[in-house]
Design an enzyme around this catalytic site. Structure first.
Site, PDB file in Angstrom:
ATOM      1  N   TYR A 284       0.822  -1.216   0.000  1.00 54.95           N
ATOM      2  CA  TYR A 284       0.000   0.000   0.000  1.00 54.95           C
ATOM      3  C   TYR A 284       0.859   1.271   0.000  1.00 54.95           C
ATOM      4  O   TYR A 284       0.641   2.174  -0.819  1.00 54.95           O
ATOM      5  CB  TYR A 284      -0.955  -0.021   1.186  1.00 54.95           C
ATOM      6  CG  TYR A 284      -2.071   0.990   1.064  1.00 54.95           C
ATOM      7  CD1 TYR A 284      -3.174   0.746   0.252  1.00 54.95           C
ATOM      8  CD2 TYR A 284      -2.007   2.199   1.751  1.00 54.95           C
ATOM      9  CE1 TYR A 284      -4.186   1.681   0.135  1.00 54.95           C
ATOM     10  CE2 TYR A 284      -3.014   3.130   1.633  1.00 54.95           C
ATOM     11  CZ  TYR A 284      -4.097   2.870   0.833  1.00 54.95           C
ATOM     12  OH  TYR A 284      -5.100   3.799   0.712  1.00 54.95           O
ATOM     13  N   GLU A 291       2.078   6.458  -7.112  1.00 51.72           N
ATOM     14  CA  GLU A 291       1.104   7.488  -7.509  1.00 51.72           C
ATOM     15  C   GLU A 291       1.720   8.877  -7.398  1.00 51.72           C
ATOM     16  O   GLU A 291       1.499   9.747  -8.252  1.00 51.72           O
ATOM     17  CB  GLU A 291      -0.144   7.387  -6.635  1.00 51.72           C
ATOM     18  CG  GLU A 291      -0.956   6.109  -6.835  1.00 51.72           C
ATOM     19  CD  GLU A 291      -2.058   5.964  -5.800  1.00 51.72           C
ATOM     20  OE1 GLU A 291      -2.458   6.990  -5.214  1.00 51.72           O
ATOM     21  OE2 GLU A 291      -2.542   4.834  -5.575  1.00 51.72           O
TER      22      GLU A 291
END
Length: 360
Positions: A284, A291
């Site tokens: 995660y 991103e």
């Protein structure tokens, strides 16, 4: 007639005292609670000294309730007394030296830790029955479970297709597969991420118990990357960062969605549960970093193309570049990472605490 004392066996729970009087074919059973929490027992029956009248007194360590229940059988008299306060007693009687006729009832004996576990098991059983009774009253339960099962199945198949496609192309083409990831998988990723909006709606409708806010943060963040950063800029679609973002997303989801899918039919696969609550720990944060890299790479492109720029009055300049919005978004992205990690960690801790109670 000679008055004798029967053999008495005792055990306790947090809220009750159990006495077993060894007196068969008991008649004229008289049990009363006198002053100073003293139990008076008297009855006729066959005991250690044959057919006689037997009696005994017990002054309890602490206060008990006056309601005393007893039941006579062919072999014994069973007595149940409720404590005024639900707590564990160090001994039964006020005097430290127990009477000679009194002994532990090993058939019902539990130590304090065992009694706590028994009490906890009873509470869990009551809670389970309560939940099941409420669930049975829901006429749409089957429809809700079917919808959630199908939703998780569709998402699992979609992300599995993306994961397998990217893995196969990586083995065949190597690093060359980095540059056309968007063109080969974007359609399915668009579909999955548009479907993911339902993960915000489902808790709002009460279909799932998870919070809507953490789901909204994750779904909104991914959709900004997919539709705004990648989807609107042709220059970003050929960059290797797309591969890493898509691969990390799909790796997480191919374990998350089947876990929820099996939960809809009250089924658990321990290895899948472990993967679902463990694999996000490294993946995660890596996904958020990928991103962030994508956002940073897109900033000069938005400055150059002026795409999504906000028009301004002439005195303030021509326009405000959308890149400033993305820079602010980067701050919220890492704030969202903290919120999501905290939420996921709580889920993981709650899950394994529940499993540990079940094991013990």
């Amino acid at each position: 007639m000679q008055i004798l004392t029967p053999h008495v066996y005792w055990a306790q729970r947090h809220g009750e005292i159990y006495l077993r009087v060894e007196l068969s074919d008991a008649k004229n059973v008289n049990i009363s609670l006198q002053e100073h929490n003293t139990l008076q027992f008297r009855a006729q029956g066959h005991g250690a000294k044959g057919d006689n009248e037997y009696e005994f007194k017990l002054e309890f360590l602490e206060s008990v309730r006056p309601e005393i229940k007893h039941k006579s059988t062919e072999r014994q008299v069973n007595i149940k007394i409720k404590k005024k306060e639900e707590r564990w007693w160090d001994r039964l009687t006020l005097q430290e030296k127990k009477p000679l006729f009194l002994a532990p009832d090993f058939d019902r004996w539990l130590d304090e830790s065992d009694a706590e576990m028994e009490l906890q098991a009873k509470e869990e059983k009551i809670n389970k029955i309560s939940v099941e009774s409420r669930v049975r009253n829901d006429p749409y339960l089957g429809l809700k479970k079917s919808y959630l099962f199908m939703y998780n199945l569709v998402q699992f198949l979609g992300f599995s297709w993306v994961f397998v496609n990217m893995t196969v192309r990586l083995f065949i083409l190597g690093q060359d597969s980095f540059y056309d990831t968007f063109h080969t998988t974007a359609d399915i990723m668009y579909f999955c991420q548009m479907m993911a909006v339902l993960e915000v709606i489902n808790p709002l409708l009460g279909l799932v118990k998870t919070g809507a806010f953490p789901a909204m943060i994750q779904v909104a963040g991914r959709n900004v990357i997919l539709f705004v950063v990648f989807g609107s800029l042709d220059e970003m679609q050929n960059k290797p960062v797309v591969f890493f973002v898509f691969y990390l997303w799909s790796t997480i989801e191919i374990f998350r969605y089947p876990y929820y899918m099996l939960a809809c039919i009250s089924t658990e696969w321990k290895m899948l549960t472990w993967l679902r609550y463990t694999i996000w720990i490294p993946l995660y944060p890596l996904g958020v970093i990928a991103e962030a890299v994508a956002v940073i790479q897109s900033l000069p492109i938005f400055d150059e193309t002026r795409l999504f720029s906000l028009p301004l009055p002439e005195m303030l300049g021509n326009s405000l570049s959308f890149s400033y919005t993305l820079q602010l978004y980067l701050v919220f992205m890492f704030l969202g990472l903290f919120i999501d990690l905290r939420h996921l960690y709580k889920q993981r801790r709650r899950r394994y605490r529940t499993r540990k109670r079940k094991v013990h």
